[in-house]
Design a protein around this motif. Structure first.
Motif, mmCIF file in Angstrom:
data_model
loop_
_atom_site.group_PDB
_atom_site.id
_atom_site.type_symbol
_atom_site.label_atom_id
_atom_site.label_comp_id
_atom_site.label_asym_id
_atom_site.label_seq_id
_atom_site.Cartn_x
_atom_site.Cartn_y
_atom_site.Cartn_z
ATOM 1 N N PRO A 2 -2.503 -3.033 0.201
ATOM 2 C CA PRO A 2 -1.286 -2.715 0.949
ATOM 3 C C PRO A 2 -0.403 -3.950 1.128
ATOM 4 O O PRO A 2 -0.906 -5.072 1.213
ATOM 5 C CB PRO A 2 -1.821 -2.231 2.304
ATOM 6 N N SER A 16 -7.167 -3.957 2.194
ATOM 7 C CA SER A 16 -7.096 -2.620 2.779
ATOM 8 C C SER A 16 -8.139 -2.474 3.876
ATOM 9 O O SER A 16 -9.305 -2.841 3.699
ATOM 10 C CB SER A 16 -7.321 -1.555 1.705
ATOM 11 N N GLY A 52 6.684 2.829 7.460
ATOM 12 C CA GLY A 52 5.248 2.973 7.270
ATOM 13 C C GLY A 52 4.451 3.126 8.544
ATOM 14 O O GLY A 52 3.259 2.808 8.567
ATOM 15 N N PRO A 54 1.953 4.419 11.019
ATOM 16 C CA PRO A 54 0.811 5.302 10.798
ATOM 17 C C PRO A 54 0.962 6.626 11.559
ATOM 18 O O PRO A 54 1.490 6.658 12.675
ATOM 19 C CB PRO A 54 -0.376 4.502 11.355
ATOM 20 N N CYS A 81 -4.514 -1.644 8.184
ATOM 21 C CA CYS A 81 -3.593 -1.697 7.047
ATOM 22 C C CYS A 81 -4.202 -0.907 5.886
ATOM 23 O O CYS A 81 -5.050 -1.428 5.163
ATOM 24 C CB CYS A 81 -3.346 -3.144 6.642
ATOM 25 N N ASP A 82 -3.788 0.345 5.751
ATOM 26 C CA ASP A 82 -4.270 1.148 4.628
ATOM 27 C C ASP A 82 -3.108 1.688 3.800
ATOM 28 O O ASP A 82 -3.289 2.526 2.936
ATOM 29 C CB ASP A 82 -5.182 2.279 5.109
ATOM 30 N N HIS A 83 -1.905 1.209 4.075
ATOM 31 C CA HIS A 83 -0.722 1.548 3.282
ATOM 32 C C HIS A 83 0.354 0.496 3.590
ATOM 33 O O HIS A 83 0.176 -0.326 4.486
ATOM 34 C CB HIS A 83 -0.220 2.962 3.608
ATOM 35 N N ASP A 84 1.455 0.530 2.842
ATOM 36 C CA ASP A 84 2.509 -0.465 3.044
ATOM 37 C C ASP A 84 3.184 -0.271 4.408
ATOM 38 O O ASP A 84 3.433 0.873 4.831
ATOM 39 C CB ASP A 84 3.572 -0.351 1.945
#
Ligand code: FES
Length: 124
Positions: A2, A16, A52, A54, A81-84
């Motif tokens: 990410p 990630s 982004g 969540p 943090c599992d995505h941008d």
């Protein structure tokens, strides 16, 4: 991996699953506060999401934000943090008058997370 952008600082890659508060501090090099050590008690780790945000949050985050009447912010210690993501670091050591940012948060989210939907506050 990410990507994390803290407004005003270069975009960085983050492992990630890393806690956002640690990614802001260690990867982006921004002096975010974490006065309670990442335990969803102090709200000094709060950030504003530009992109982004969540869709889920921990019950602990929901409860402390509600108790403090905080809106439009999220607690970086309760986010992984599992995505941008793009955030604004609105609570920093610089200018705070504090001697240090606070105890180092654990690698894992604490207290042990119970996830709910950020939009509806229902279990996910
Ligand atoms: S609420 Fe204290 S560090 Fe996140």
């Amino acid at each position: 991996m990410p990507k994390l952008t803290v407004v005003g600082f270069p975009t960085v890659e983050v492992e990630s699953g890393k806690r956002l508060v640690l990614a802001i501090e260690q990867n982006a090099g921004v002096d975010v506060l974490h006065a309670c050590g990442g335990n969803a008690r102090c709200t000094t780790c709060r950030v504003q999401f530009i992109d982004g945000e969540p869709a889920r949050m921990t019950v602990a985050e929901q409860q402390v934000l509600a108790a403090k009447g905080a809106t439009g912010v999220r607690l970086s210690c309760q986010i992984v943090c599992d995505h941008d993501m793009t955030v604004r670091a609105i609570s920093r050591l610089t200018g705070s008058g504090r001697p240090d940012p606070g105890p180092e948060p654990n690698a894992q989210v604490t207290p042990p997370p119970e996830w709910i939907s950020a939009a509806t506050s229902t279990a996910v």
